[in-house]
Design a protein around this motif. Sequence first.
Motif, PDB file in Angstrom:
ATOM      1  N   LYS A 107      32.141 -16.342  95.285  1.00 17.72           N
ATOM      2  CA  LYS A 107      32.303 -17.075  94.038  1.00 17.72           C
ATOM      3  C   LYS A 107      33.761 -17.164  93.577  1.00 17.72           C
ATOM      4  CE  LYS A 107      27.747 -15.860  92.132  1.00 17.72           C
ATOM      5  NZ  LYS A 107      27.059 -15.252  90.961  1.00 17.72           N
ATOM      6  N   ALA A 108      34.634 -16.354  94.158  1.00 10.13           N
ATOM      7  CA  ALA A 108      36.016 -16.256  93.671  1.00 10.13           C
ATOM      8  C   ALA A 108      36.749 -17.585  93.790  1.00 10.13           C
ATOM      9  CB  ALA A 108      36.764 -15.178  94.438  1.00 10.13           C
ATOM     10  N   ARG A 109      37.529 -17.909  92.762  1.00 13.53           N
ATOM     11  CA  ARG A 109      38.291 -19.154  92.713  1.00 13.53           C
ATOM     12  C   ARG A 109      39.766 -18.813  92.547  1.00 13.53           C
ATOM     13  NH1 ARG A 109      34.932 -22.345  88.144  1.00 13.53           N
ATOM     14  NH2 ARG A 109      36.477 -23.973  88.575  1.00 13.53           N
ATOM     15  N   PRO A 110      40.521 -18.814  93.654  1.00  9.02           N
ATOM     16  CA  PRO A 110      41.924 -18.399  93.600  1.00  9.02           C
ATOM     17  C   PRO A 110      42.728 -19.210  92.589  1.00  9.02           C
ATOM     18  CG  PRO A 110      41.190 -18.590  95.875  1.00  9.02           C
ATOM     19  CD  PRO A 110      40.100 -19.173  95.023  1.00  9.02           C
ATOM     20  N   GLY A 111      43.690 -18.542  91.967  1.00 10.10           N
ATOM     21  CA  GLY A 111      44.538 -19.215  90.987  1.00 10.10           C
ATOM     22  C   GLY A 111      45.675 -18.319  90.549  1.00 10.10           C
ATOM     23  N   ASN A 112      46.649 -18.916  89.889  1.00 10.12           N
ATOM     24  CA  ASN A 112      47.790 -18.174  89.361  1.00 10.12           C
ATOM     25  C   ASN A 112      47.323 -17.277  88.206  1.00 10.12           C
ATOM     26  OD1 ASN A 112      50.138 -17.927  87.316  1.00 10.12           O
ATOM     27  ND2 ASN A 112      51.142 -18.516  89.213  1.00 10.12           N
ATOM     28  N   THR A 113      47.830 -16.050  88.159  1.00 11.30           N
ATOM     29  CA  THR A 113      47.339 -15.076  87.180  1.00 11.30           C
ATOM     30  C   THR A 113      48.318 -14.785  86.043  1.00 11.30           C
ATOM     31  OG1 THR A 113      48.150 -13.265  88.583  1.00 11.30           O
ATOM     32  CG2 THR A 113      45.831 -13.924  88.843  1.00 11.30           C
ATOM     33  N   VAL A 114      49.424 -15.497  85.966  1.00 11.77           N
ATOM     34  CA  VAL A 114      50.428 -15.164  84.951  1.00 11.77           C
ATOM     35  C   VAL A 114      49.859 -15.262  83.532  1.00 11.77           C
ATOM     36  CG1 VAL A 114      51.391 -17.514  84.822  1.00 11.77           C
ATOM     37  CG2 VAL A 114      52.813 -15.539  84.202  1.00 11.77           C
ATOM     38  N   ASP A 115      49.011 -16.249  83.258  1.00 13.63           N
ATOM     39  CA  ASP A 115      48.468 -16.398  81.905  1.00 13.63           C
ATOM     40  C   ASP A 115      47.508 -15.261  81.566  1.00 13.63           C
ATOM     41  OD1 ASP A 115      49.932 -18.660  81.275  1.00 13.63           O
ATOM     42  OD2 ASP A 115      48.417 -20.024  82.069  1.00 13.63           O
ATOM     43  N   ALA A 116      46.736 -14.825  82.538  1.00 10.07           N
ATOM     44  CA  ALA A 116      45.864 -13.676  82.307  1.00 10.07           C
ATOM     45  C   ALA A 116      46.699 -12.435  81.992  1.00 10.07           C
ATOM     46  CB  ALA A 116      44.975 -13.426  83.526  1.00 10.07           C
ATOM     47  N   HIS A 117      47.783 -12.253  82.712  1.00 13.52           N
ATOM     48  CA  HIS A 117      48.664 -11.116  82.442  1.00 13.52           C
ATOM     49  C   HIS A 117      49.300 -11.230  81.051  1.00 13.52           C
ATOM     50  CE1 HIS A 117      48.395  -9.064  86.253  1.00 13.52           C
ATOM     51  NE2 HIS A 117      48.701 -10.154  86.917  1.00 13.52           N
ATOM     52  N   ARG A 118      49.605 -12.442  80.632  1.00 12.80           N
ATOM     53  CA  ARG A 118      50.194 -12.610  79.294  1.00 12.80           C
ATOM     54  C   ARG A 118      49.195 -12.179  78.216  1.00 12.80           C
ATOM     55  NH1 ARG A 118      52.110 -17.467  77.257  1.00 12.80           N
ATOM     56  NH2 ARG A 118      50.861 -18.820  78.602  1.00 12.80           N
ATOM     57  N   LEU A 119      47.914 -12.450  78.434  1.00 17.43           N
ATOM     58  CA  LEU A 119      46.914 -12.022  77.463  1.00 17.43           C
ATOM     59  C   LEU A 119      46.743 -10.508  77.460  1.00 17.43           C
ATOM     60  CD1 LEU A 119      44.082 -14.710  77.605  1.00 17.43           C
ATOM     61  CD2 LEU A 119      46.002 -14.513  76.019  1.00 17.43           C
ATOM     62  N   ILE A 120      46.960  -9.861  78.585  1.00 19.46           N
ATOM     63  CA  ILE A 120      46.942  -8.406  78.616  1.00 19.46           C
ATOM     64  C   ILE A 120      48.065  -7.857  77.740  1.00 19.46           C
ATOM     65  CG2 ILE A 120      47.246  -6.361  80.066  1.00 19.46           C
ATOM     66  CD1 ILE A 120      44.539  -7.705  80.357  1.00 19.46           C
ATOM     67  N   HIS A 121      49.226  -8.498  77.797  1.00 17.20           N
ATOM     68  CA  HIS A 121      50.335  -8.077  76.943  1.00 17.20           C
ATOM     69  C   HIS A 121      50.041  -8.377  75.473  1.00 17.20           C
ATOM     70  CE1 HIS A 121      53.421  -6.526  79.617  1.00 17.20           C
ATOM     71  NE2 HIS A 121      53.034  -7.413  80.512  1.00 17.20           N
ATOM     72  N   LEU A 122      49.356  -9.482  75.205  1.00 19.18           N
ATOM     73  CA  LEU A 122      48.929  -9.764  73.833  1.00 19.18           C
ATOM     74  C   LEU A 122      48.042  -8.634  73.323  1.00 19.18           C
ATOM     75  CD1 LEU A 122      48.406 -11.540  71.296  1.00 19.18           C
ATOM     76  CD2 LEU A 122      46.566 -12.647  72.610  1.00 19.18           C
ATOM     77  N   ALA A 123      47.084  -8.234  74.123  1.00 19.52           N
ATOM     78  CA  ALA A 123      46.204  -7.138  73.727  1.00 19.52           C
ATOM     79  C   ALA A 123      46.993  -5.861  73.510  1.00 19.52           C
ATOM     80  CB  ALA A 123      45.127  -6.920  74.786  1.00 19.52           C
ATOM     81  N   GLY A 124      47.967  -5.602  74.379  1.00 20.72           N
ATOM     82  CA  GLY A 124      48.774  -4.408  74.223  1.00 20.72           C
ATOM     83  C   GLY A 124      49.565  -4.403  72.935  1.00 20.72           C
ATOM     84  N   ALA A 125      49.967  -5.584  72.479  1.00 15.86           N
ATOM     85  CA  ALA A 125      50.771  -5.691  71.263  1.00 15.86           C
ATOM     86  C   ALA A 125      49.922  -5.666  70.005  1.00 15.86           C
ATOM     87  CB  ALA A 125      51.598  -6.974  71.303  1.00 15.86           C
ATOM     88  N   ALA A 169      44.831 -16.069  71.005  1.00  9.83           N
ATOM     89  CA  ALA A 169      44.907 -16.148  72.462  1.00  9.83           C
ATOM     90  C   ALA A 169      45.305 -17.552  72.915  1.00  9.83           C
ATOM     91  CB  ALA A 169      43.566 -15.759  73.078  1.00  9.83           C
ATOM     92  N   ARG A 170      44.712 -18.573  72.300  1.00 13.60           N
ATOM     93  CA  ARG A 170      45.050 -19.943  72.671  1.00 13.60           C
ATOM     94  C   ARG A 170      46.489 -20.279  72.285  1.00 13.60           C
ATOM     95  NH1 ARG A 170      41.905 -23.701  74.621  1.00 13.60           N
ATOM     96  NH2 ARG A 170      39.969 -22.650  74.009  1.00 13.60           N
ATOM     97  N   GLU A 171      46.937 -19.749  71.154  1.00 13.92           N
ATOM     98  CA  GLU A 171      48.321 -19.962  70.737  1.00 13.92           C
ATOM     99  C   GLU A 171      49.281 -19.400  71.780  1.00 13.92           C
ATOM    100  OE1 GLU A 171      50.881 -19.140  66.683  1.00 13.92           O
ATOM    101  OE2 GLU A 171      49.639 -17.509  67.444  1.00 13.92           O
ATOM    102  N   VAL A 172      48.984 -18.218  72.280  1.00 16.85           N
ATOM    103  CA  VAL A 172      49.822 -17.611  73.318  1.00 16.85           C
ATOM    104  C   VAL A 172      49.821 -18.470  74.578  1.00 16.85           C
ATOM    105  CG1 VAL A 172      49.997 -15.651  74.904  1.00 16.85           C
ATOM    106  CG2 VAL A 172      49.636 -15.254  72.464  1.00 16.85           C
ATOM    107  N   LEU A 173      48.645 -18.899  74.991  1.00 20.44           N
ATOM    108  CA  LEU A 173      48.530 -19.667  76.231  1.00 20.44           C
ATOM    109  C   LEU A 173      49.165 -21.044  76.128  1.00 20.44           C
ATOM    110  CD1 LEU A 173      44.883 -18.765  77.308  1.00 20.44           C
ATOM    111  CD2 LEU A 173      47.037 -17.845  78.204  1.00 20.44           C
ATOM    112  N   SER A 174      49.259 -21.585  74.933  1.00 16.14           N
ATOM    113  CA  SER A 174      49.840 -22.922  74.768  1.00 16.14           C
ATOM    114  C   SER A 174      51.364 -22.909  74.851  1.00 16.14           C
ATOM    115  CB  SER A 174      49.412 -23.523  73.424  1.00 16.14           C
ATOM    116  OG  SER A 174      49.972 -22.786  72.344  1.00 16.14           O
ATOM    117  N   GLY A 175      51.964 -21.724  74.807  1.00 17.01           N
ATOM    118  CA  GLY A 175      53.421 -21.608  74.912  1.00 17.01           C
ATOM    119  C   GLY A 175      53.805 -20.659  76.017  1.00 17.01           C
ATOM    120  N   ASP A 176      54.924 -19.973  75.831  1.00 15.07           N
ATOM    121  CA  ASP A 176      55.382 -19.042  76.859  1.00 15.07           C
ATOM    122  C   ASP A 176      55.500 -17.608  76.332  1.00 15.07           C
ATOM    123  OD1 ASP A 176      57.569 -19.256  75.214  1.00 15.07           O
ATOM    124  OD2 ASP A 176      58.957 -19.948  76.774  1.00 15.07           O
TER     125      ASP A 176
END
Length: 231
Positions: A107-125, A169-176
């Motif tokens: 079922k796995a769908r390969p893709g870039n993970t940078v945005d997922a990592h950014r949300l991890i940092h959001l959670a950390g903050a 979360a969407r605000e974070v993903l819409s920018g950098d």
Amino acid sequence: MSSQSVSNDTSKTRTIDLDLWSDFVCAHCYYGTLRVINAVAQQPDPDVFKLRWRSFELDPRPAEARPKGDLYDYLARFNGSREAGRAAMEMIGAIAKSDGLPFHADKARPGNTVDAHRLIHLAGAEAPERQTEIARRFYSAYWTEGLPIADHDALVEMAEKTGLDPKRAREVLSGDEFADEVARDLQLARRLGVMGVPTVVVDRQWALSAGMPMESLSAQLTRLATEAREA
């Protein structure tokens, strides 16, 4: 990496930093990160350990630069063929299932993970108590449900289900936002010699493979905690 000298303060046990580098599309990280979480939780005094999730990108290429097809088409470029890639996933799947984890690589769908990592940092903050939960949610979504790890709508929904504010979360993903934090994690990994994942770096001094057997990992953490108490 050399051993770190410990504090001379014997009035209390010092905190041990555990920096955990992993990537959500890494199959070994799927079970390895859970082993770290469980090994810490099983310690007599888990609060001795401070776990930080660190970003690692196995393949930082954007979607347009990545090979097309499913996971096995992707793995064929590294394993030599679709069949070899499937065999590798079957071996990892057996390990994951022995740890009680469902594993559906088909079922796995390969893709870039940078945005997922950014949300991890959001959670950390903003909600550090939820950082581990959202990280594990991303792993489960990728390796058992076939959710697209690079899709913003999917990421926001996953973040919301773990208690993060979906609008934020969407605000974070819409920018950098938090892109610099991801980049700094990658730079720190190179500086510390982290070349593969999952890897735990203890007090930024020496590394443990997060994929080692639970008994060995737990024993290592117990030794570290004992040394911290005796420092």
